[in-house]
Design a protein around this motif. Structure first.
Motif, PDB file in Angstrom:
ATOM      1  N   ASN A  84       0.846  -1.197   0.000  1.00 22.22           N
ATOM      2  CA  ASN A  84       0.000   0.000   0.000  1.00 22.22           C
ATOM      3  C   ASN A  84       0.879   1.245   0.000  1.00 22.22           C
ATOM      4  O   ASN A  84       1.474   1.607   1.014  1.00 22.22           O
ATOM      5  CB  ASN A  84      -0.923   0.001   1.215  1.00 22.22           C
ATOM      6  N   PHE A  88      -4.322   5.999   2.100  1.00 21.12           N
ATOM      7  CA  PHE A  88      -5.536   5.442   2.706  1.00 21.12           C
ATOM      8  C   PHE A  88      -5.367   3.936   2.876  1.00 21.12           C
ATOM      9  O   PHE A  88      -4.656   3.312   2.099  1.00 21.12           O
ATOM     10  CB  PHE A  88      -6.753   5.707   1.808  1.00 21.12           C
ATOM     11  N   PRO A  89      -6.056   3.357   3.862  1.00 22.99           N
ATOM     12  CA  PRO A  89      -6.006   1.899   4.006  1.00 22.99           C
ATOM     13  C   PRO A  89      -6.758   1.218   2.853  1.00 22.99           C
ATOM     14  O   PRO A  89      -7.765   1.740   2.380  1.00 22.99           O
ATOM     15  CB  PRO A  89      -6.735   1.626   5.333  1.00 22.99           C
ATOM     16  N   HIS A  90      -6.228   0.098   2.434  1.00 23.84           N
ATOM     17  CA  HIS A  90      -6.882  -0.709   1.406  1.00 23.84           C
ATOM     18  C   HIS A  90      -6.832  -2.172   1.849  1.00 23.84           C
ATOM     19  O   HIS A  90      -6.330  -2.482   2.939  1.00 23.84           O
ATOM     20  CB  HIS A  90      -6.185  -0.545   0.050  1.00 23.84           C
ATOM     21  N   ASN A  91      -7.337  -3.045   0.979  1.00 27.14           N
ATOM     22  CA  ASN A  91      -7.171  -4.477   1.230  1.00 27.14           C
ATOM     23  C   ASN A  91      -7.228  -5.226  -0.092  1.00 27.14           C
ATOM     24  O   ASN A  91      -7.529  -4.652  -1.132  1.00 27.14           O
ATOM     25  CB  ASN A  91      -8.211  -5.008   2.228  1.00 27.14           C
ATOM     26  N   ASP A 103      -5.652  -7.388   4.714  1.00 28.04           N
ATOM     27  CA  ASP A 103      -5.647  -5.948   4.962  1.00 28.04           C
ATOM     28  C   ASP A 103      -4.329  -5.322   4.532  1.00 28.04           C
ATOM     29  O   ASP A 103      -3.261  -5.919   4.669  1.00 28.04           O
ATOM     30  CB  ASP A 103      -5.879  -5.672   6.446  1.00 28.04           C
ATOM     31  N   LEU A 104      -4.434  -4.101   4.012  1.00 28.89           N
ATOM     32  CA  LEU A 104      -3.255  -3.333   3.606  1.00 28.89           C
ATOM     33  C   LEU A 104      -3.296  -1.975   4.293  1.00 28.89           C
ATOM     34  O   LEU A 104      -3.708  -0.976   3.699  1.00 28.89           O
ATOM     35  CB  LEU A 104      -3.253  -3.122   2.090  1.00 28.89           C
ATOM     36  N   PRO A 105      -2.864  -1.927   5.548  1.00 36.92           N
ATOM     37  CA  PRO A 105      -2.779  -0.613   6.204  1.00 36.92           C
ATOM     38  C   PRO A 105      -1.787   0.272   5.438  1.00 36.92           C
ATOM     39  O   PRO A 105      -0.944  -0.240   4.699  1.00 36.92           O
ATOM     40  CB  PRO A 105      -2.245  -0.948   7.604  1.00 36.92           C
ATOM     41  N   ILE A 106      -1.881   1.573   5.635  1.00 33.89           N
ATOM     42  CA  ILE A 106      -1.001   2.510   4.932  1.00 33.89           C
ATOM     43  C   ILE A 106       0.455   2.127   5.145  1.00 33.89           C
ATOM     44  O   ILE A 106       0.900   1.916   6.275  1.00 33.89           O
ATOM     45  CB  ILE A 106      -1.244   3.950   5.441  1.00 33.89           C
ATOM     46  N   GLU A 108       1.956  -0.593   4.426  1.00 33.12           N
ATOM     47  CA  GLU A 108       2.247  -2.003   4.706  1.00 33.12           C
ATOM     48  C   GLU A 108       1.953  -2.881   3.494  1.00 33.12           C
ATOM     49  O   GLU A 108       1.428  -2.420   2.494  1.00 33.12           O
ATOM     50  CB  GLU A 108       1.452  -2.465   5.926  1.00 33.12           C
ATOM     51  N   CYS A 124     -10.401  -4.309  -3.797  1.00 33.93           N
ATOM     52  CA  CYS A 124     -10.319  -3.738  -2.461  1.00 33.93           C
ATOM     53  C   CYS A 124     -11.766  -3.603  -2.022  1.00 33.93           C
ATOM     54  O   CYS A 124     -12.546  -2.898  -2.669  1.00 33.93           O
ATOM     55  CB  CYS A 124      -9.620  -2.380  -2.492  1.00 33.93           C
TER      56      CYS A 124
END
Ligand SMILES: [Cu+2]
Length: 139
Positions: A84, A88-91, A103-106, A108, A124
């Motif tokens: 990511n 913004f957080p994604h997944n 999950d893909l925190p900012i 990570e 996502c």
């Protein structure tokens, strides 16, 4: 025949194992989850992606809400990593093959190994209209 016997034993074990109605309803919820997962794995392509496949195991969730590259091609056994790079957080939520969500925190990343051939569609789940992708796994 052998398979039927195994299924019967499992069913009996489930019956015997249920000591309360709470557990019984939990089991039937699990059964439903299992059958919807089967449906997900046999389902047709949920959307079309025109992008030409790129041979890589690295996918970015880049700024402006998209996966890049959208379509990748890997070989069986390879591990794909999504990073990511957005603010913004994604997944990564799979729509075919499984219904796993990573999950893909900012800032990570998440990695997934592909052990069978096929076309694995994902989105996502937070931004499903914009963020879609596909992993093509070949022999
Ligand atoms: Cu997103």
């Amino acid at each position: 025949m052998k398979r039927l016997a195994v299924a019967l034993i499992i069913a009996l074990a489930a019956l015997v194992g249920c000591s309360s109605s709470d557990e019984a309803s939990q089991n039937s919820a699990d059964d439903q989850a299992a059958s919807s997962q089967e449906a997900a794995s046999s389902q047709e392509a949920p959307f079309e992606l025109d992008a030409a496949p790129v041979q890589t195991t690295e996918v970015g969730a880049v700024k402006s809400y998209r996966f890049d590259p959208e379509v990748i091609e890997v070989r069986i056994g390879e591990e794909v990593t999504w990073s990511n790079e957005d603010d913004f957080p994604h997944n990564v939520h799979f729509l075919t093959g499984s219904d796993e969500t990573h999950d893909l925190p900012i800032g990570e990343s998440a990695s997934v190994s592909f052990d069978e051939a096929g076309e694995f569609y994902y989105e996502c789940s937070l931004h499903p209209q914009q963020m879609r992708g596909k992993v093509i796994v070949t022999q």
